[in-house]
Every structure is written in C-alpha cells, then in structure tokens.
Design a protein around this motif. Structure first.
Motif, PDB file in Angstrom:
ATOM      1  N   LEU A  57      54.143 -35.650  35.745  1.00  0.00           N
ATOM      2  CA  LEU A  57      52.809 -35.690  35.131  1.00  0.00           C
ATOM      3  C   LEU A  57      51.905 -34.631  35.746  1.00  0.00           C
ATOM      4  CD1 LEU A  57      52.362 -39.578  34.999  1.00  0.00           C
ATOM      5  CD2 LEU A  57      52.629 -38.069  33.025  1.00  0.00           C
ATOM      6  N   ALA A  58      52.017 -34.454  37.057  1.00  0.00           N
ATOM      7  CA  ALA A  58      51.189 -33.446  37.733  1.00  0.00           C
ATOM      8  C   ALA A  58      51.529 -32.049  37.227  1.00  0.00           C
ATOM      9  CB  ALA A  58      51.380 -33.541  39.249  1.00  0.00           C
ATOM     10  N   VAL A  69      53.550 -32.481  32.211  1.00  0.00           N
ATOM     11  CA  VAL A  69      54.304 -33.236  31.197  1.00  0.00           C
ATOM     12  C   VAL A  69      53.439 -34.400  30.736  1.00  0.00           C
ATOM     13  CG1 VAL A  69      56.378 -34.620  30.766  1.00  0.00           C
ATOM     14  CG2 VAL A  69      56.486 -32.607  32.280  1.00  0.00           C
ATOM     15  N   LEU A  70      53.451 -34.672  29.435  1.00  0.00           N
ATOM     16  CA  LEU A  70      52.641 -35.768  28.920  1.00  0.00           C
ATOM     17  C   LEU A  70      53.421 -37.079  28.960  1.00  0.00           C
ATOM     18  CD1 LEU A  70      51.068 -33.968  25.859  1.00  0.00           C
ATOM     19  CD2 LEU A  70      49.791 -34.984  27.759  1.00  0.00           C
ATOM     20  N   GLY A  71      52.711 -38.190  29.192  1.00  0.00           N
ATOM     21  CA  GLY A  71      53.335 -39.504  29.098  1.00  0.00           C
ATOM     22  C   GLY A  71      53.960 -39.708  27.729  1.00  0.00           C
ATOM     23  N   LEU A  72      53.321 -39.145  26.699  1.00  0.00           N
ATOM     24  CA  LEU A  72      53.858 -39.232  25.333  1.00  0.00           C
ATOM     25  C   LEU A  72      55.317 -38.789  25.287  1.00  0.00           C
ATOM     26  CD1 LEU A  72      50.987 -37.752  23.120  1.00  0.00           C
ATOM     27  CD2 LEU A  72      51.725 -40.145  23.279  1.00  0.00           C
ATOM     28  N   MET A  99      57.188 -41.778  23.581  1.00  0.00           N
ATOM     29  CA  MET A  99      56.303 -42.626  22.782  1.00  0.00           C
ATOM     30  C   MET A  99      56.019 -42.079  21.386  1.00  0.00           C
ATOM     31  SD  MET A  99      53.365 -43.513  25.527  1.00  0.00           S
ATOM     32  CE  MET A  99      53.549 -44.799  26.780  1.00  0.00           C
ATOM     33  N   TRP A 104      48.040 -48.293  25.400  1.00  0.00           N
ATOM     34  CA  TRP A 104      48.948 -47.323  24.776  1.00  0.00           C
ATOM     35  C   TRP A 104      48.237 -46.008  24.439  1.00  0.00           C
ATOM     36  CZ3 TRP A 104      52.209 -48.397  19.684  1.00  0.00           C
ATOM     37  CH2 TRP A 104      53.440 -47.725  19.776  1.00  0.00           C
ATOM     38  N   MET A 105      47.019 -46.146  23.903  1.00  0.00           N
ATOM     39  CA  MET A 105      46.308 -44.949  23.439  1.00  0.00           C
ATOM     40  C   MET A 105      45.860 -44.048  24.586  1.00  0.00           C
ATOM     41  SD  MET A 105      46.715 -45.332  20.268  1.00  0.00           S
ATOM     42  CE  MET A 105      45.758 -43.994  19.559  1.00  0.00           C
ATOM     43  N   LEU A 151      54.957 -44.452  18.160  1.00  0.00           N
ATOM     44  CA  LEU A 151      53.574 -44.318  17.685  1.00  0.00           C
ATOM     45  C   LEU A 151      53.548 -43.954  16.205  1.00  0.00           C
ATOM     46  CD1 LEU A 151      52.013 -42.457  20.736  1.00  0.00           C
ATOM     47  CD2 LEU A 151      51.189 -44.639  19.824  1.00  0.00           C
ATOM     48  N   ALA A 196      45.462 -38.437  26.314  1.00  0.00           N
ATOM     49  CA  ALA A 196      45.744 -37.434  27.357  1.00  0.00           C
ATOM     50  C   ALA A 196      46.031 -36.066  26.736  1.00  0.00           C
ATOM     51  CB  ALA A 196      46.926 -37.889  28.216  1.00  0.00           C
ATOM     52  N   GLU A 197      46.771 -36.084  25.620  1.00  0.00           N
ATOM     53  CA  GLU A 197      47.153 -34.822  24.976  1.00  0.00           C
ATOM     54  C   GLU A 197      45.950 -34.079  24.397  1.00  0.00           C
ATOM     55  OE1 GLU A 197      50.833 -33.385  22.130  1.00  0.00           O
ATOM     56  OE2 GLU A 197      49.799 -35.230  21.617  1.00  0.00           O
ATOM     57  N   GLN A 198      44.870 -34.812  24.100  1.00  0.00           N
ATOM     58  CA  GLN A 198      43.695 -34.196  23.475  1.00  0.00           C
ATOM     59  C   GLN A 198      42.681 -33.670  24.485  1.00  0.00           C
ATOM     60  OE1 GLN A 198      44.085 -33.752  20.284  1.00  0.00           O
ATOM     61  NE2 GLN A 198      45.961 -34.980  20.461  1.00  0.00           N
ATOM     62  N   TYR A 214      47.583 -38.097  12.790  1.00  0.00           N
ATOM     63  CA  TYR A 214      46.786 -37.029  13.378  1.00  0.00           C
ATOM     64  C   TYR A 214      46.029 -36.319  12.270  1.00  0.00           C
ATOM     65  CZ  TYR A 214      49.106 -37.663  17.867  1.00  0.00           C
ATOM     66  OH  TYR A 214      49.539 -38.177  19.071  1.00  0.00           O
ATOM     67  N   HIS A 252      47.759 -42.703  26.642  1.00  0.00           N
ATOM     68  CA  HIS A 252      48.709 -41.599  26.646  1.00  0.00           C
ATOM     69  C   HIS A 252      48.466 -40.659  25.471  1.00  0.00           C
ATOM     70  CE1 HIS A 252      51.089 -43.079  29.993  1.00  0.00           C
ATOM     71  NE2 HIS A 252      50.828 -44.302  29.531  1.00  0.00           N
ATOM     72  N   VAL A 253      47.967 -41.219  24.387  1.00  0.00           N
ATOM     73  CA  VAL A 253      47.657 -40.383  23.217  1.00  0.00           C
ATOM     74  C   VAL A 253      46.440 -39.513  23.493  1.00  0.00           C
ATOM     75  CG1 VAL A 253      47.061 -40.407  20.765  1.00  0.00           C
ATOM     76  CG2 VAL A 253      48.695 -42.092  21.670  1.00  0.00           C
ATOM     77  N   SER A 274      48.022 -37.415  35.284  1.00  0.00           N
ATOM     78  CA  SER A 274      48.181 -36.744  33.997  1.00  0.00           C
ATOM     79  C   SER A 274      46.851 -36.176  33.497  1.00  0.00           C
ATOM     80  CB  SER A 274      48.754 -37.742  32.987  1.00  0.00           C
ATOM     81  OG  SER A 274      48.940 -37.130  31.729  1.00  0.00           O
TER      82      SER A 274
END
Lengths: 232, 232, 232, 232, 232, 232
Positions: free
Chosen positions: F207-208, F211-214, F219, E73-74, F223, E79-81, F230, E76-77, E108
């Motif tokens: 994704l390419a 766009v984030l999976g989040l 999610m 799960w993490m 989450l 990825a944003e960072q 955060y 995907h979290v 991603s």
C-alpha cells in the motif's frame, strides 16, 4: 465456569430450554420493579429501553437474536424459532438506531405466537404496531430501514441494553422497564416476588391512613444513630 | 450576601417559610411558559425533566430533599415534613437514573397532602402512579430500586435539574417543564403573568383573523433596519 | 454543480417552486417508513425528532427558516411566506433546546394555512397545541422563551436534524419520523411507494397465515450460502 | 433566608467580597478531589467540564458572568471587573456549545490579571490559548463564534455546570474537575483539606509497602458484619 | 435551484472540480475559527468532531465518501480518487461508532497524497496514525472493525457532522473544529479572513497593554442604551 | 448452559482460573483492534471507555469487582485478590460518574502487582496516576469521592461497558479501547491475531508503494457485480 458462546456468529440454536410456563405466568402478575427487587436488584435493562405503547405488562420466554448494525436479515431467521409465549430479545453488535422491525415482521411474529419484542435499536410503523396490539420495548423509533446481507446468530446468549440474556430466560416488561430472570431462577424469584406483594397491601393501607414510613419501618432510631439532626 | 446552606448533610429543617397560598394558586392559573417569561426567563429546570402523565398543571410550595445516588432513605424523612399543598423537590448529589419513588411512597405523600413530586432521577410504578393521580416530573423511569443507608438533608436549598430551589419556593409544573418562583417573588410574578395573559386573548384573536405578527408587533421597520432583504 | 445558498443571512426568498400538490398528497397516503424506502433510504431526519402528538400523519411542502440560538424573530417573518398546504421547517445555526414556538405563533401559522411545524429545537404550550390540532415534530419541549434580535433567513436550503431541505420539497411526517422528498422527485417517489404498498397487502396476508419470511422471500438458500448453521 | 439575585439581568456588580487571598492560595496547594472531600462532597461542577490543557492546577476568586446562548457581549463587560487573582466563571442561560472565548479575549483577561476561565459552553483558539498559558475549563471546544447583542449580568450568583457560584467564592480547578468553595468557608475548608493531606503521606507509604486498606482502615469486621462471604 | 444528488448510491464520480490550490493554501494560514467567521458563521461541523492528535492545522480539497453503518468497503474505492492535497470527508448513512479506518488504509491514503481524514464515525490504530503523522478528525475512537459488503458512493454531496460537503470544497481543520468552504467561495473567504487577521495583530497589542474591549470596540454607549446598570 | 452468577451480592471468590500467562503476554503484542478482529468482532467494550493516559498498551488477567453507585467499599476488598499481572475490571450496578479510584488505591493496587484498572465509572487524581505510571481506562474523570457502606462482589462475572467479563479472562487495552478474551480462548485468539499481524507487514509495504486496496484485495469484480458505477 462455563464461558457463554458470545462469539459464535452464523449459528441458530433450535432447541432451547425454556423457563417453565407456570412460573413465567406467575412472574407476569408482578411488575418489573417487584421482580427486579426479588432478583436482588440485578437483571434490569438500561432505562433507555422504553415501550412504544403505554400501560402494558408482558411476561414470556426469551428467544434471542444478535444482529449487525443496519441489517435485519436474522429477524426472519429468528421468526422460525418462535414458539407461543416467547418474547424476542434482539441485540445489535454495535450502537444503532435504525428501524429493524415494522408491521410485516410483527404480523409474522404474532402468527408464530410471539408476545412481544425487546430490541436495543429502533423500530418503525409504531402506529400500526399499537393498533395490532403487538408490544415493543426499544431504544428508539426510526423510519430508517435496514438491509439483509450479514449473518448474525439466533438463540445464543446476548448482551441487550446492559443485561445478559440466555435463550429461555424469563422476560418481564412493563412501563418501568425490562427485567430478565434466568430460567433456573424463575420459581424462586416468583416466590420472593409473591411474598413482597403480599406484604404491600397492608403497608399501602397503613400509609394511606397517614402512618409514616419513618414509624412503619422503625427508621427513627437508625436515622438518629446515623446522625440526623432536626433544626428549626 | 448570604451563602446558602448547600453543604449541610444530615439536617432536617422543620419550619420553613412557604410562599403565600393565594399567590401560588394564582400562579397555578398560568402555564410554566408564561410564569417563566414573567420571571424574566430564569428559574426553569432543564428540559430533560418530563412528566410521566400528560396534560397536568400543578402549583405548590417546595419541600426539598437532597439524596445520595441509589439511596432513597431521606424520602421517608421528607414525607413527615409535607404539608397540604406542598410539592416535593428531590435533588441527587450525583447523576443517577435509579427509581427512587413508587406507589407506596406516593400513597404516603398523598396522605400527607403532597400535590406532586419533582425529581432529578428516576421513578417507578408509573402506571399505578398515573392511576392514583399523583403527578410526577422526573429525569427518567426505571424499575431499579434503591437502598436506605446514607443520610441526606431535608429543606435545605438544592440544585435540581439546573434550578436553585429554596424550601418554600413556588413550583409550577406542566407539559412544558418545571419553573421555580422564589417565595419572595410570587406576588410580583403572578401579577406580571396576569398582565401577559390578559394581553394574549386579544392577540390570539387578531392572529387567528390572519393579522401577521410582523404587523401586530410592528416588526417590519426593525427588520429592515437590521438589514433584512426580500428577493424573488 | 450548484452550491446551495447556505451562507446568506438576512434573506427572505418570496417565490419558491413547490412540489406539485397532487404528488405530495399521494405521498401523504404512505408513512415515512415507506417513503424513506422509496427514496432509496435517504432524506430521513435524525430519530431524535419526535412528534408532540401521537398518531398523526402529515404531508406538505416545505417553507424553510434558519434561526439563531435563543432567537425566534424570523418565525414571524416566515409566517408571511406560508401558503395553504405548507409545512414550516425550522433549523437553528447551533444546538439549542429553547422553546421557539407556542400557541400564539401556532394560531398565526394555522391562519395562514400551515399544516405542521418541524423544528430542530424546542416548542412550548404543547398541551394547547395538541388541543388546537396543530402538529409539531421537535427535538424537545421547553418552556424557555426566546428573544427577537437577530436576523436569519427564510426559504434558503437548510440542514435540519441531519437532512438537507430545500424550500418547496415535500415533507412527510408521522410517528416514525420526518422524511424529505426533493420537489423534483415527488412523482417518482410516490410511484415507487405505491408499488411497495401494493405488494404489502398480499405479503401481510401470507405472513399472518403463518408463512415464514424465510420462505416467502426465498432466503434459505442465500443464508446457507452465507454459512448459516443450525445446531441442536 | 436570602434569595440570590438570580433574575437580575443587565446588572454589573462592581464591588464584591473576595475570599481571602491567603486561604485561597492555601486551597490551591490541594487538588480539587481533596478540596471537594473537605467541603463534605458538595460544590463540584459536573464532570463534563474538562480542561483544554493537561496537568494544570489553579486557585482563584470568582468573578461571575451570565451570558445568553450564542452571545458573548458580556465577556467584555466582565473583563473590566477582573482583579489580579480572579477566575472568570461563565454561565449561560440555556445549553450552548458555541465558542464564546478566544485568543483576543484571553489576551485582555491576562492583562487584567485573570488566572483562568471556567465556562459552561465552548471556547476556541485552543492551540493558541495553550501557548499563551491561559488555562480554561469548558464544556467543549468549538470554532463557532458568537454575536454581541443581548445583555446578561456580571457578578451575580450563577449556576454553572451544576454548581452555585457567588462572586468572590474560591475556585479550585485541575485535571479532576472544578470545585467551588464559598468565600465564608475558605479558612475552614483549607484547614480540613490540610489535615486530610497530612494523613495521606503515611497512608501512602503503608499501602506502598503492601499493607491492605482492609487492614489499615479496619474494614474486615464491618464487612463481615454486613454479610460479606468468601468462597473458593 | 439544483437538488444535490444525495440519493445516488453505488456511484463514483471521477472528475470533480477542486477549489483552486492557491486559495486553499491561503485559507490554510488561518484557523477554523477565523475561516468560519469569514464565511458568515456557516459551514462548521458539529463540535463532537475532534482531532486524534493535538496542534494540527490542515487545509485541502474534499473528496467525499458515503458509507453504510459498520461497512467500510467504499474506503477502498475512494482511495483511488484521491489526488495530492485532498482531504477525505466520510459520512455514514446512520449513526455509527465503529472504527472504519486504521493504519493500513492510512498508509494507502498517504501514498495517494491525502492530507487528512474527516469522518463522522470512529477510527482505530490511533497511536500508529499519530506516529505516521496522518491527521484525523473523528466522532470517536473504536477498535471495532467493519465489514465490506454494501455499496455507498464517492464524490457525491454528503452531510457530514451537520455540514453539507460537495466534492472539491475546501476543508480547514484544526483543534477548534472542521469548517467547509464551498469551492466557488474560497477566494472571497480567504480575502475576508486575511482582513480579519490583519486587524487582529493591532487589537491584540492594545488588549495586552490593558485597553479594554469595552473601549476599543466602543461598547459603553450601546451597553448603556441596552439598559446595562452598574451597582455597588 | 451454565447461567453466570450475576445476582450474588456480598460474595468474594478467592480462587479463579486465570488465562495462561504466556498466551496473555502474546496477546499483549497486538493492539485491541487486532485482537478484536481475531475474536470475530466480539468482546469489545463500548467506545466511551477511554484511557486517562496516551500511548499505553496493557494485557493482563481480569479480577472483577461489582460496585454500587457512589460506593467504593469493594475496591479495598478486591485489592486483596489481586495477583501480579492482573487487571482490575470494575462494573457498577447503575450508571454513575463518581470518582471511585485515586492515588491511594492506585498505590495499593500497584503494590499488589496490578497492571491497570478498567472501570465503567469515574476516577480522580489523574495527574498523579499518570505520574505513577498506573494505567486506567474509564468512562470519565471526576473529583467526586464515594462512600463505603454497601456490599458488592468480587470475582463474579460482570457486565462492564457492554462486555461480559469473567474473572480470569484476558484483558487487552490500548488507545483504541478495551477488549476481553475468554480465558478458554486465549491460545486460539493469539494464534489468529499472530497470523493477521504476519500478513499486515507485506500489505503495508504494498500500500505504501501505491498499490490500491481495490487491486490488492481483488475488489473490482465484486464491486462491479454489486452494481458500482463510475461516472464522469
């Protein structure tokens, strides 16, 4: 041929056909090595499965549980399906060394009449488990606990440490390992094991008296035929 | 230099030169760690070789046997070559975890005067073996039996768990492991081991009294020279 | 964020801040499994770390030592830094199975007040260590000795068997494994562990009386919601 | 029987008897599998020894080196003993995964005429080694370097990955593994290997044409005699 | 001394201090072996971490993620960072071989500018990952997917394959392994690595010309002093 | 429930029900990871099963063979049972690393129409096998040959690398591993796999595009509910 229900997750089968008690008890008079021979050398779990306590021999009927790595939720579900004389056989869907089982679950399993746990993963509280007299065969020991968030299944056929186990199969476990006897075969296997055992007493006496296996088993001819040479 | 007869299969050597009994017994007064040091840190089997029983120390002369994976036929052949005081050292031509040895063979080996078995594979009936008082060092324990169909050899040099063993060599085994002393070296190694041991009593007393190894071994100078720095 | 001093070789830190004795003793009333849960499931060493003796539970403060493969020189350096109640935690810069520690060093460590050794490598003289009552958790047992020629460090943060250990941290070790509690967290973790333990007595009684975990923990609803199905 | 000089440390043997070049080259026309069969199925190193490069077959004469864990000092000593056509066989006195060998040593070994390195430990700079065209068979790859502080020996018999290697023995290595042929046996083994190879061409053609091994090798009778049953 | 936040679960740290780009790029001119030496032989991950693709060298800054066994799960979290130039370092709270990462996550991560993934577990879709040109170092390859149900953390210090990694540290990975350089040390380490590299060209030329390391490094004296003996 | 015939040795089943070709071919359009997901995450062999060649994807129907350690006699028996489109799945009754299969057997298998071999042991002649274009997934590579003296069975259910395989089941193998689909399930599993695949194209594009999976999988809510925090 019937494909086992290996891929049903989230299922608990309540009624299973257990191997007949009398035959299972009979099997329990022999060690895993004798039973494994009587089976035709199949059904043995991999040798990494070791007892946490020495010098124990148990025999019972399998109730099975399939768990996810790091998650012991189904341990509580399987507890309800235990009947006196059962042995819980726990398989994991992937390699895992976590400690799925400790003294609280053992208390519950014992209250339900379970005779032992066989688990292809880790257990913990092993000092207390030994004091309680609850036998366990496991891949390892680990203090690492587990979460309770994912479904598995209870009483489906499982692959545990390299053996296929159907619910209701007989389980024989001792210091030498864990062997599974299909429920339909317990009478036949117990009978073969008994015959092996009956012959061993006399053999042991002759060997102790100094007779060589070479002579007792008439091996000298076959060895010579195979080409064995004695030199000085 | 003489190439060992590693590739002779189907051969049994009847007459071997055993390390002298007195020196072997002398070596048996020291543990494997002391003997290994006295050897110059060679001859030790890999640490996966573990005793099935705790707190045993044995010393004897090697009779060797080379077996095929899953086949213990030659165990009966080697039994005949055992003389009192021998230790059977069993090597396999490939990795194998099967249980090559159980209570019947142990009965036969004991009747011949064998002191122990060292095997780079599995054994079974371990509870009974412990009751019988027959010591075993092995790679694993497994209820899985073996067949009897392929020739190996007896009393040829073998590679067992990473050590080269010639028939007649001294074998010292305890909780710390298994060490092999070439027959020609037993007197010299026993003498070195004795000297180490003689010194240890006094050292132990001084350390118990609180003297530091740093001072007893005069390490402070060399450590400073090597660049060791103390900070706060 | 402070980068640990992982790459200082040849350094001995003399003054370290030890976790408070009272809290460490309190932690020592719980097993490693309970402490590991109280930590939030972190800090546990890998399950290959096993005790050489059964049924021991120790708690103490870490003095750390970083050693080179096959070299135990720094064991003598760390001995001087031991204070009563300390546990020596020994890490190696690469995988190694040698026996770094035997009865002489144990004598010295005990004279300094050490309560145990935790080492990510091998030890030897294990029969004597057990007789002496000096507890050890190690990766393996090996008679193979080591040399004394390369500097390491003492009382720097080390990675031992998958855990980060700072000097002064609390170390809790028993049959289930070895867990590290950062010095700053001992009071908090002991308090959480105590609460877990307080609840366990009642739970154990109910489970022993036949109450199922399914009911005691109110799991039936969540299991049904997750999709668990009972079939016959 | 001659005990190999396994316990001489700090020794460099300058003059060794190398297997005859012509026979070694002849052996180099066959793969390790064929040579291993021709040897009577002995002499093969353990299968964890893998090439860092694909699709290479080398044959040469062994110069041996025994090293300590984490110490590659003797690599420089062995370099001087290399003659064109040699293959360096490196054994370690204990399990070790460090990277003992990189592009600088490879440059030196190539300048001396070495054809390959066989090492029961790790190597590094593998991308450059492949570019340089210097073949290596090793237990692993690791960037971890070594120190230079402890003596080993050169050109003594060594145990490398489960094989006994005398200096001067022939070494055959390819994708299937590494096999050692004693210097005294190279002519005989090459001749047996040649005969096997001569027969394989015809066999391959028949199998490719659809003839079954069952018929080509006349196995149906023996299988039936052994009890094989066909069911529908 | 500052205890790392190893036990914070369910935390995402958004702002981290990354090692300076210029120095990281400088480090990326050297292989992991050179950087590891420049670090003083610390910071290297265990050698079981292997690339899924040959002949790649990457250098970047670590964003870290701690995952549960069998749960990605993490991923995907984290990825944003990711920021351009980052390398994701993924640790698991227990041993796990599942395939946490495949072509969708790689798509991603690449879109976010990630340069590579380092993961102490398995990955899948490796053929596609290689085609996409996204480098991965992992413990294994496995088609087994993961669930998404348990929190871990992002950008906390993690233990990955035996190395301590803080977010922002430099990561250097190639065929020889993966080495971590603390953010505070990148300039110093790059400078040391450069000096090593500058010296290597000349050394390589001399060795290629046949000069021995024995002479180039003046080892003959120290070897003789250490007791090395040449025999015939 | 039907107990599989695991303990019949010396049996060759000639007529088996193969999974329907069209569905097997359909499954062959997806990788093992997608098929494994479509199966509900069961049926995958252990990740130690690796291809000897990169970048291959095969799909076929299983013919099974159970062999003894170090004995490949039944390989010739199974050859006769191969039909075009089959994949041979070879299990061993105990752990074994020997090379059971080389270029001659591969020639025979190819002549019979076999598409690949899956074996829980070793193979040899791997360079030639790759040249021949015969794909193999195995536990290891070993030049060590086998004997031909013990019966096993053909086309009985076998346990291979942790998976239960019935003759006729579909086998999907690629760089990610080997997955088994029961013959009765191929249509259903192919349909689920197709749906997964259909959705992936669009996901990959999003994704390419950054766009984030989040966000794509919604999610963020779950989450937050699970307690993710955060921090800066």
């Amino acid at each position: 041929m019937n494909t086992p229900l290996m891929n049903q997750l989230g299922v608990v089968k309540r009624h299973i056909l257990r191997a007949e008690r009398g035959h299972v008890d009979h099997l329990g008079q022999f060690g895993s090595a004798t039973v494994h021979e009587a089976m035709g050398r199949v059904g043995l779990m991999k040798p990494y499965m070791r007892p946490i306590q020495p010098d124990q021999l148990v025999a019972g009927t399998a109730v099975t549980v399939l768990l996810h790595p790091g998650d012991n939720w189904m341990m509580h579900v399987v507890a309800e399906q235990i009947q006196p004389g059962d042995i819980v056989v726990a398989a994991i869907t992937a390699e895992c060394t976590d400690g799925y089982f400790g003294d609280l679950l053992a208390t519950s399993f014992m209250a339900r009449g379970a005779k032992a746990l066989i688990i292809d993963a880790g257990v913990r509280d092993v000092r207390i488990l030994k004091e309680m007299g609850f036998p366990v065969w496991s891949k390892c020991v680990s203090a690492k606990g587990t979460i309770k968030s994912t479904l598995g299944s209870v009483n489906i056929p499982v692959l545990c440490a390299g053996s296929l186990v159907h619910p209701g199969d007989a389980v024989i476990a001792d210091d030498d390992g864990v062997v599974i006897v299909p429920a339909a075969d317990v009478a036949r296997v117990a009978s073969i094991a008994q015959k092996r055992e009956d012959l061993e007493g006399e053999k042991r006496a002759r060997l102790a008296a100094g007779v060589l296996g070479l002579d007792m088993y008439n091996m000298r001819g076959p060895l010579e035929q195979a080409g064995l040479k004695y030199i000085d």
